[in-house]
Design a protein around this motif. Structure first.
Motif, mmCIF file in Angstrom:
data_model
loop_
_atom_site.group_PDB
_atom_site.id
_atom_site.type_symbol
_atom_site.label_atom_id
_atom_site.label_comp_id
_atom_site.label_asym_id
_atom_site.label_seq_id
_atom_site.Cartn_x
_atom_site.Cartn_y
_atom_site.Cartn_z
ATOM 1 N N ARG A 22 -63.127 35.301 -9.841
ATOM 2 C CA ARG A 22 -63.251 34.724 -8.500
ATOM 3 C C ARG A 22 -62.237 33.592 -8.300
ATOM 4 O O ARG A 22 -61.549 33.536 -7.287
ATOM 5 C CB ARG A 22 -64.670 34.211 -8.297
ATOM 6 C CG ARG A 22 -64.977 33.857 -6.863
ATOM 7 C CD ARG A 22 -66.412 33.407 -6.673
ATOM 8 N NE ARG A 22 -67.322 34.540 -6.800
ATOM 9 C CZ ARG A 22 -68.412 34.548 -7.569
ATOM 10 N NH1 ARG A 22 -68.738 33.494 -8.283
ATOM 11 N NH2 ARG A 22 -69.191 35.595 -7.617
ATOM 12 N N SER A 27 -59.290 41.028 -9.921
ATOM 13 C CA SER A 27 -60.355 41.988 -10.195
ATOM 14 C C SER A 27 -60.737 41.872 -11.664
ATOM 15 O O SER A 27 -60.018 41.282 -12.466
ATOM 16 C CB SER A 27 -59.901 43.408 -9.851
ATOM 17 O OG SER A 27 -58.783 43.766 -10.625
ATOM 18 N N ARG A 58 -71.857 43.831 -8.647
ATOM 19 C CA ARG A 58 -71.848 44.132 -7.208
ATOM 20 C C ARG A 58 -72.217 42.902 -6.391
ATOM 21 O O ARG A 58 -71.588 42.603 -5.382
ATOM 22 C CB ARG A 58 -72.824 45.264 -6.888
ATOM 23 C CG ARG A 58 -72.239 46.645 -7.020
ATOM 24 C CD ARG A 58 -73.142 47.705 -6.391
ATOM 25 N NE ARG A 58 -74.473 47.745 -6.974
ATOM 26 C CZ ARG A 58 -74.795 48.380 -8.094
ATOM 27 N NH1 ARG A 58 -73.887 49.035 -8.766
ATOM 28 N NH2 ARG A 58 -76.039 48.369 -8.528
ATOM 29 N N SER A 59 -73.254 42.178 -6.838
ATOM 30 C CA SER A 59 -73.707 41.009 -6.078
ATOM 31 C C SER A 59 -72.726 39.843 -6.161
ATOM 32 O O SER A 59 -72.777 38.930 -5.344
ATOM 33 C CB SER A 59 -75.104 40.579 -6.531
ATOM 34 O OG SER A 59 -75.070 40.091 -7.847
ATOM 35 N N SER A 60 -71.816 39.868 -7.136
ATOM 36 C CA SER A 60 -70.845 38.775 -7.281
ATOM 37 C C SER A 60 -69.752 38.830 -6.225
ATOM 38 O O SER A 60 -69.110 37.815 -5.947
ATOM 39 C CB SER A 60 -70.191 38.817 -8.667
ATOM 40 O OG SER A 60 -69.242 39.883 -8.742
ATOM 41 N N GLY A 61 -69.519 40.016 -5.665
ATOM 42 C CA GLY A 61 -68.448 40.164 -4.686
ATOM 43 C C GLY A 61 -67.067 40.333 -5.306
ATOM 44 O O GLY A 61 -66.082 40.494 -4.597
ATOM 45 N N GLU A 63 -64.186 42.367 -7.221
ATOM 46 C CA GLU A 63 -63.793 43.759 -7.433
ATOM 47 C C GLU A 63 -63.787 44.021 -8.942
ATOM 48 O O GLU A 63 -63.295 43.204 -9.716
ATOM 49 C CB GLU A 63 -62.404 43.981 -6.852
ATOM 50 C CG GLU A 63 -61.953 45.410 -6.850
ATOM 51 C CD GLU A 63 -60.593 45.568 -6.188
ATOM 52 O OE1 GLU A 63 -59.769 46.288 -6.764
ATOM 53 O OE2 GLU A 63 -60.361 44.961 -5.128
#
Length: 127
Positions: A22, A27, A58-61, A63
């Motif tokens: 992040r 990614s 998935r919940s982390s956003g 890729e």
């Protein structure tokens, strides 16, 4: 790049890897493999472990891509190979405490990654 194992240490490394991806706008590639000739491997995630990890990712956003399966190589070799192929900037791994004798007698996946990586390695250790 995350070398994942399905335990508390792996979850801590996954959290750090998500934070790093992040902050870098990158990614994340997750590797969890086992040698095809191993009957039992506590580092190999089962379907429930992978479903839990994928939900977290998935919940982390962030890729991400996951490499999960059997291999002719060791887990360390698979992580290093995937890092090389993907051009990883950073490899994130969990690191458990080992005694000096334990380090001498038993080959450490983490040690192999630390010594063989061509990029930086973040070794996450739980408090």
């Amino acid at each position: 790049m995350l070398g994942y194992v399905p335990n508390e240490l792996g979850d801590g490394a996954a959290s750090a890897a998500v934070d790093e991806a992040r902050s870098r706008g990158a990614s994340l590639v997750v590797v969890n493999t086992t040698r095809a000739d191993r009957l039992v491997d506590p580092g190999y995630a089962d379907d429930a472990d992978m479903a839990r990890l994928e939900q977290t990712l998935r919940s982390s956003g962030v890729e991400y891509a996951v490499h999960h399966g059997t291999s002719k190589d060791t887990a360390a070799e698979d992580v290093l190979d995937a890092a090389e192929k993907s051009g990883a900037e950073l490899i994130v791994i969990g690191l458990r405490h080992r005694t000096p004798v334990g380090k001498l007698i038993i080959d450490s996946t983490a040690q192999t990654i630390l010594l063989g990586a061509r990029c930086n390695v973040l070794a996450v250790k739980l408090a």
